[in-house]
Design an enzyme around this catalytic site. Structure first.
Site, mmCIF file in Angstrom:
data_model
loop_
_atom_site.group_PDB
_atom_site.id
_atom_site.type_symbol
_atom_site.label_atom_id
_atom_site.label_comp_id
_atom_site.label_asym_id
_atom_site.label_seq_id
_atom_site.Cartn_x
_atom_site.Cartn_y
_atom_site.Cartn_z
ATOM 1 N N HIS A 76 0.854 -1.188 0.000
ATOM 2 C CA HIS A 76 0.000 0.000 0.000
ATOM 3 C C HIS A 76 0.892 1.240 0.000
ATOM 4 O O HIS A 76 2.070 1.163 0.407
ATOM 5 C CB HIS A 76 -0.889 -0.007 1.247
ATOM 6 C CG HIS A 76 -2.061 -0.937 1.150
ATOM 7 N ND1 HIS A 76 -3.192 -0.800 1.923
ATOM 8 C CD2 HIS A 76 -2.284 -2.009 0.350
ATOM 9 C CE1 HIS A 76 -4.062 -1.760 1.618
ATOM 10 N NE2 HIS A 76 -3.538 -2.514 0.678
ATOM 11 N N GLU B 247 1.146 3.803 1.940
ATOM 12 C CA GLU B 247 1.766 4.168 3.219
ATOM 13 C C GLU B 247 2.909 3.219 3.579
ATOM 14 O O GLU B 247 3.964 3.655 4.054
ATOM 15 C CB GLU B 247 0.740 4.165 4.354
ATOM 16 C CG GLU B 247 -0.367 5.197 4.203
ATOM 17 C CD GLU B 247 -1.598 4.650 3.481
ATOM 18 O OE1 GLU B 247 -1.460 3.779 2.589
ATOM 19 O OE2 GLU B 247 -2.710 5.093 3.800
ATOM 20 N N CYS C 162 -5.713 2.293 5.945
ATOM 21 C CA CYS C 162 -6.449 1.076 6.329
ATOM 22 C C CYS C 162 -5.825 0.541 7.625
ATOM 23 O O CYS C 162 -4.783 1.039 8.073
ATOM 24 C CB CYS C 162 -6.367 0.043 5.209
ATOM 25 S SG CYS C 162 -4.803 -0.867 5.157
ATOM 26 N N CYS D 188 -2.115 -0.211 7.389
ATOM 27 C CA CYS D 188 -1.262 0.980 7.320
ATOM 28 C C CYS D 188 -1.287 1.755 8.634
ATOM 29 O O CYS D 188 -0.268 2.301 9.058
ATOM 30 C CB CYS D 188 -1.683 1.841 6.135
ATOM 31 S SG CYS D 188 -1.404 1.001 4.560
#
Lengths: 159, 159
Positions: free
Chosen positions: B56, B58, B86, B89
């Protein structure tokens, strides 16, 4: 999957945890991922040795298994981990979508050993701006527009 | 840190989200990490292009910043991300320990665009064995023993 097999793979995860500590890789955590009776991924904590705070045993094992399987999904896989996954690893598992997860120690035992797992589980349910690390929402039209374009995109690969 | 600077860095995060989609890297998410007015890490979603469900924006930015800073902690850093992190993260951010996080879109907007963020936030609070991906607890003495050894270890590096 029998309880005996569960125990066998959990013991392999625990052995990786011990080995990782012995070699100075990081914290005392290990993980193995199994599909059709084959170990397809292995991981142990490597946070401090690799300067990567995301290098928890489960994340390392997920990345290893996905590399080996050539897929970003762990369909029909079972995950064995020496300790209950922290929220980061729980999230990573949900994105990888294995069949199930088996763990030995709990988040409370991890807290007792000096790790933040239980603390992070508590922080998640606090309103973003009130957390110990504050999360601020700053709405921007340009950001919403990126999501709108994504929804309209025809050739996208979903995950 | 002024609101004007916040906007500038959020726009950089959003630009990375757009660029990533354009290049087929993955979903519409971008992130930049800033310390002392310098961008020290950048990330955009690369899940589908790298077969890595943990890639992801991040997580990619945290790993990039930690590599650049030679540290597994993001002390005094600010994180700018095009969407609310999320749970994976969020957990990664807690382990990296930046000063604060600023996000543009919300988890509800992500859900509306087809992503599981809000669903995973709900699953976290469900008892482990009742989750859609079931998490089973199988206590083992050997696992608890690894934590006991860790607590007694003298030369360990904490994180």
């Amino acid at each position: 999957m029998t309880a005996q097999n569960d125990r066998k793979y959990l013991e392999q995860a625990i052995a990786l945890a011990k080995q990782g500590v012995k070699e100075g890789a990081g914290g005392p955590f290990g993980c193995v991922i199994v599909r059709d009776g084959q170990v397809v991924g292995r991981g142990w904590n490597q946070v401090t040795s690799s300067n990567d705070p995301t290098a928890h045993a489960e994340v390392v094992a997920i990345r290893d298994a996905c590399r080996n399987l050539g897929n970003y999904q762990l369909t029909d896989c079972d995950v064995y981990t020496s300790c209950e996954p922290c929220p980061m690893c729980l999230g990573a598992l949900y994105w990888a979508r294995p069949r199930r997860v088996v763990y030995a120690c709990t988040r409370e035992e991890a807290a007792e050993a000096g790790f933040d797992d239980a603390f992070i589980y508590l922080e998640i349910n606090i309103p973003p701006g009130d957390r110990k690390i504050p999360f601020y929402h700053a709405a921007l039209d340009e950001a919403a527009a990126v999501f709108r374009s994504w929804k309209e995109k025809g050739d996208k690969k979903l995950y």
